[in-house]
Write a protein that holds these residues in place. Sequence first.
Motif, mmCIF file in Angstrom:
data_model
loop_
_atom_site.group_PDB
_atom_site.id
_atom_site.type_symbol
_atom_site.label_atom_id
_atom_site.label_comp_id
_atom_site.label_asym_id
_atom_site.label_seq_id
_atom_site.Cartn_x
_atom_site.Cartn_y
_atom_site.Cartn_z
ATOM 1 N N PHE A 48 1.157 11.793 5.973
ATOM 2 C CA PHE A 48 2.028 10.628 6.132
ATOM 3 C C PHE A 48 1.617 9.830 7.354
ATOM 4 O O PHE A 48 0.946 10.345 8.252
ATOM 5 C CB PHE A 48 3.487 11.066 6.227
ATOM 6 C CG PHE A 48 4.049 11.504 4.913
ATOM 7 C CD1 PHE A 48 4.609 10.586 4.053
ATOM 8 C CD2 PHE A 48 3.995 12.829 4.525
ATOM 9 C CE1 PHE A 48 5.111 10.978 2.824
ATOM 10 C CE2 PHE A 48 4.496 13.235 3.303
ATOM 11 C CZ PHE A 48 5.053 12.311 2.447
ATOM 12 N N GLN A 49 2.108 8.585 7.374
ATOM 13 C CA GLN A 49 1.662 7.662 8.415
ATOM 14 C C GLN A 49 1.858 8.210 9.823
ATOM 15 O O GLN A 49 0.968 8.173 10.648
ATOM 16 C CB GLN A 49 2.384 6.325 8.255
ATOM 17 C CG GLN A 49 1.773 5.234 9.084
ATOM 18 C CD GLN A 49 2.166 3.849 8.587
ATOM 19 O OE1 GLN A 49 2.813 3.702 7.561
ATOM 20 N NE2 GLN A 49 1.761 2.841 9.314
ATOM 21 N N GLY A 50 3.035 8.734 10.093
ATOM 22 C CA GLY A 50 3.262 9.254 11.441
ATOM 23 C C GLY A 50 2.944 10.746 11.559
ATOM 24 O O GLY A 50 3.260 11.371 12.569
ATOM 25 N N LYS A 54 0.823 -1.220 0.000
ATOM 26 C CA LYS A 54 0.000 0.000 0.000
ATOM 27 C C LYS A 54 0.851 1.262 0.000
ATOM 28 O O LYS A 54 0.641 2.174 -0.802
ATOM 29 C CB LYS A 54 -0.908 0.023 1.250
ATOM 30 C CG LYS A 54 -1.801 -1.169 1.397
ATOM 31 C CD LYS A 54 -2.737 -1.045 2.584
ATOM 32 C CE LYS A 54 -2.038 -1.020 3.943
ATOM 33 N NZ LYS A 54 -1.410 -2.311 4.314
ATOM 34 N N THR A 55 1.815 1.291 0.927
ATOM 35 C CA THR A 55 2.634 2.498 1.028
ATOM 36 C C THR A 55 3.448 2.728 -0.235
ATOM 37 O O THR A 55 3.548 3.855 -0.728
ATOM 38 C CB THR A 55 3.560 2.412 2.257
ATOM 39 O OG1 THR A 55 2.747 2.294 3.415
ATOM 40 C CG2 THR A 55 4.432 3.633 2.382
ATOM 41 N N VAL A 56 4.004 1.637 -0.779
ATOM 42 C CA VAL A 56 4.799 1.774 -1.998
ATOM 43 C C VAL A 56 3.916 2.316 -3.124
ATOM 44 O O VAL A 56 4.315 3.221 -3.865
ATOM 45 C CB VAL A 56 5.443 0.432 -2.387
ATOM 46 C CG1 VAL A 56 6.133 0.537 -3.736
ATOM 47 C CG2 VAL A 56 6.446 0.003 -1.333
ATOM 48 N N CYS A 112 -3.673 9.904 2.115
ATOM 49 C CA CYS A 112 -3.497 9.650 3.546
ATOM 50 C C CYS A 112 -3.002 8.232 3.744
ATOM 51 O O CYS A 112 -3.675 7.270 3.354
ATOM 52 C CB CYS A 112 -4.816 9.808 4.294
ATOM 53 S SG CYS A 112 -5.670 11.351 3.950
ATOM 54 N N ASP A 113 -1.830 8.084 4.340
ATOM 55 C CA ASP A 113 -1.273 6.756 4.606
ATOM 56 C C ASP A 113 -1.604 6.355 6.029
ATOM 57 O O ASP A 113 -1.094 6.945 6.979
ATOM 58 C CB ASP A 113 0.242 6.761 4.383
ATOM 59 C CG ASP A 113 0.811 5.349 4.297
ATOM 60 O OD1 ASP A 113 0.033 4.382 4.424
ATOM 61 O OD2 ASP A 113 2.037 5.222 4.093
ATOM 62 N N GLU A 114 -2.457 5.372 6.182
ATOM 63 C CA GLU A 114 -2.886 4.879 7.499
ATOM 64 C C GLU A 114 -3.191 6.043 8.442
ATOM 65 O O GLU A 114 -2.522 6.201 9.460
ATOM 66 C CB GLU A 114 -1.789 4.008 8.118
ATOM 67 C CG GLU A 114 -1.220 2.996 7.142
ATOM 68 C CD GLU A 114 -1.534 1.555 7.498
ATOM 69 O OE1 GLU A 114 -2.154 1.336 8.552
ATOM 70 O OE2 GLU A 114 -1.198 0.666 6.704
ATOM 71 N N PRO A 115 -4.227 6.828 8.124
ATOM 72 C CA PRO A 115 -4.467 8.051 8.911
ATOM 73 C C PRO A 115 -4.825 7.770 10.364
ATOM 74 O O PRO A 115 -4.591 8.608 11.213
ATOM 75 C CB PRO A 115 -5.637 8.713 8.186
ATOM 76 C CG PRO A 115 -6.280 7.644 7.389
ATOM 77 C CD PRO A 115 -5.195 6.680 7.021
#
Lengths: 244, 248
Positions: B84-86, B40-42, B161-164
């Motif tokens: 981003f995720q964090g 997913k992130t890639v 949104c990556d893993e919001p």
Amino acid sequence: MLKLLGEYLILMFSVFKRPDKGPVFRRQLMIEFIGLGVDSFGIVAIISVFTGAIVAIQTAYNIDSPLIPLSMVGFTTRQMVILEFSPTIISLILAGKVGSRIASEIGTMRVTEQIDALRVMGVNPANYLILPKITASMLFNPVLITFSIFLGIFGGWGACVITNLVTSTDFVEGLRGWFEPFTVTYAMIKTVVFAFIISSVSGFLGYSVQGGSIEVGRASTKAVVYSSILIIFFDLILTQLLLI
Amino acid sequence: MIHLNNIQKSFGDRLVLDDIDTCFEKGKTNLIIGQSGSGKTVLMKCCIGLIDPDAGEIVYDNRQFSNQSDRRKQDIRKEMGVLFQGGALFDSFTVEQNIMFPLNMFTSMSLEEKLDRVNFCLQRVNLVNVNKLFPSEISGGMMKRVAIARAISNNPRYLFCDEPNSGLDPKTAELIDALISEITEEYDITTVVNTHDMNSVLQIGQKITFLYNGKLWWEGDKNTILDTDNPELRDFVFSTELTRRIKR
Ligand SMILES: Nc1ncnc2c1ncn2[C@@H]1O[C@H](COP(=O)(O)OP(=O)(O)O)[C@@H](O)[C@H]1O
Ligand SMILES: [Mg+2]
């Protein structure tokens, strides 16, 4: 090893570009002047006074022939401090203090995706993060080293006077004799080269971190080790080139 | 509308994205779901240009994005907001400076206009009186909201949104999801959300793309996902006790 050098050169290529926004660069530069430069005055002062004192005492202790005048202590202290102790020892100290700071700051930004965030916001992160650090170090380290030279000599003088090994008059006489201005130029060239080594190598190691906090820690250790080794190595080369 | 045409990416000899061919629709929250490590992130990083795909192309509303020069990419990046995720907030900047950053980079607004915009965005994510705080001084949920505020500050057309809601409690996670889907509809933007959280899937999944080992395995929406008979997707959907109980 060659791969690492290649990656380093590629990174430097994107670091040395004209910043997109002048005011942003100047603001970053001011922050780095304080973070990397002004904040180091304390440690530089302490180390310089003490090494200066040690050099003076050791020289005085080693001169036991009545044929050598005691003013040589002042002369030797000055030469040693200018030629080697201030530029090299202080740069090594700064490699520890500033190098680890740069590597861990940039490395943390890498693993927390702040560098990615910069890129999607249209910033060249290498240029934005590393160029101000390199510029600040190369401009400010000469100030620190000059400060260190004065304090080192002062430390030597203080040690002689306090221990009564050499009188103040003798010390100052040696201090003022046979002064070759090129030694200061040599010291400054070394300082600027070392500043570039510290900031660019540490910046590179931080920038290329992959993984998490463990790798950040590792990068910051590597930054200190690699910059120190390179400093000593270039010390030898520059000495060969400039003094002989 | 974002089109992904036959995207492929490997790291070494590991194929991470295998021929991904899909599109993300305007005015909808498009979800990319799948197990941790499914790519997913890639995939998202390919979309925003942080990773170059080995093959395939990415097209933003008929504008080619992949394989373009940085300058060309820049024009489309101006229209992107990324969470981003964090959170990826800049530690050395205050909340206000963080949200203002894209405006400094992409616009020539005056300071006053920028401050207005910052306050507007902060209100939009339901935060007040945090302008002068640093990221280390606020909670995880607040950080995510500030990051959303930063992502929308330059009026993006595309929001990623990556893993919001990873690392948030269920209540806060739901608020963040709701916020993202509200913003999507309100400004009619193309939103792409990575998640492995079934709650989000059922709450905001208007278009769902399921990745399995780097392959596009299934596409649908929140209404069809529970009735699927794709075995790998069923495995994913009914992997928690909660969803298993729903099934019964
Ligand atoms: N920079 C990289 N180098 C090598 N492998 C990577 C890199 N980034 C991701 N991967 C691999 O690609 C796979 C997919 O990762 P990712 O997209 O982060 O998964 P997720 O679906 O959890 O977001 C993982 O197996 C990961 O190890
Ligand atoms: Mg991920």
